[in-house]
Design a protein around this motif. Structure first.
Motif, mmCIF file in Angstrom:
data_model
loop_
_atom_site.group_PDB
_atom_site.id
_atom_site.type_symbol
_atom_site.label_atom_id
_atom_site.label_comp_id
_atom_site.label_asym_id
_atom_site.label_seq_id
_atom_site.Cartn_x
_atom_site.Cartn_y
_atom_site.Cartn_z
ATOM 1 N N LYS A 1 60.796 -1.977 26.720
ATOM 2 C CA LYS A 1 60.821 -0.522 26.841
ATOM 3 C C LYS A 1 59.633 0.130 26.141
ATOM 4 O O LYS A 1 59.135 1.157 26.582
ATOM 5 N N GLU A 2 59.200 -0.444 25.029
ATOM 6 C CA GLU A 2 58.090 0.162 24.297
ATOM 7 C C GLU A 2 56.775 0.009 25.036
ATOM 8 O O GLU A 2 56.032 0.961 25.225
ATOM 9 N N LYS A 3 56.501 -1.228 25.467
ATOM 10 C CA LYS A 3 55.231 -1.472 26.159
ATOM 11 C C LYS A 3 55.343 -1.128 27.643
ATOM 12 O O LYS A 3 54.342 -1.060 28.335
ATOM 13 N N ARG A 4 56.548 -0.903 28.131
ATOM 14 C CA ARG A 4 56.794 -0.611 29.542
ATOM 15 C C ARG A 4 56.223 -1.700 30.444
ATOM 16 O O ARG A 4 55.551 -1.426 31.428
#
Ligand SMILES: [Zn+2]
Ligand SMILES: [Zn+2]
Ligand SMILES: [Zn+2]
Length: 186
Positions: free
Chosen positions: A141-144
């Protein structure tokens, strides 16, 4: 229990079967699916069964009443509040309006990923489509970005239909429209 007869030809109805999207139907025992011609042979009577909403352990976050699992006619699944009912007189839904669409489910498969050898999972989308994907795949989710193995195999309806010796499960008849039944009668 009295055996139900086909209203078209009088033959007994076959066992209840389930479509890929979880809807239940009962066809005539004289009807069968011909894999070569890809056509229904014999009697084409099909009775769609109403899938009863299933009461869940979960409580509605809005009002605390139990939630029920409902399936739309297109096979989409949702949780909705059990106090939500349709009032036929006012033509309005009454009660709590909480609805939560279910975005898809995964089931473990006893199959190895052809890319990395880890187990595959069967993913069912909210629309009832199915694909096999690698159990190591994920989403950061952070780096997508997608993580893990990227193996994905979409399934055709004919691949995941339940198999039984009648072989008729590839044939998914259209939903009965109100009044359309009389058009096929002489
Ligand atoms: Zn029949
Ligand atoms: Zn509620
Ligand atoms: Zn893999």
């Amino acid at each position: 229990m009295e055996e139900e007869k086909c209203p078209k030809c009088g033959a007994p109805l076959a066992e209840i079967s389930e479509t890929a999207t979880g809807r239940k139907l009962q066809r005539c025992s004289k009807g069968s699916w011909n894999k070569e011609t890809r056509q229904n042979e014999g009697c084409d009577y099909v009775k769609w069964l109403v899938v009863e909403p299933q009461t869940l352990e979960e409580k509605c976050p809005k009002c605390g009443a139990p939630l029920v699992l409902a399936v739309t006619r297109f096979g989409k699944k949702m949780k909705k509040c059990s106090t939500n009912v349709w009032n036929a007189e006012t033509k309005k839904a009454e009660g709590c309006d909480y609805i939560e669409w279910i975005n898809g489910t995964t089931e473990p498969l006893d199959e190895d990923c052809p890319k990395c050898g880890k187990k595959l999972v069967l993913f069912t989308t909210a629309a009832g489509k199915k694909m096999k994907k690698c159990s190591t795949s994920g989403w950061d989710k952070e780096k997508r970005v997608a993580t893990g193995c990227t193996y994905v195999q979409w399934l055709k309806a004919s691949d995941y239909a339940p198999k039984d010796e009648s072989g008729g499960e590839e044939f998914l008849p259209p939903d009965p429209e109100p009044g359309s039944e009389s058009t096929s009668e002489p």
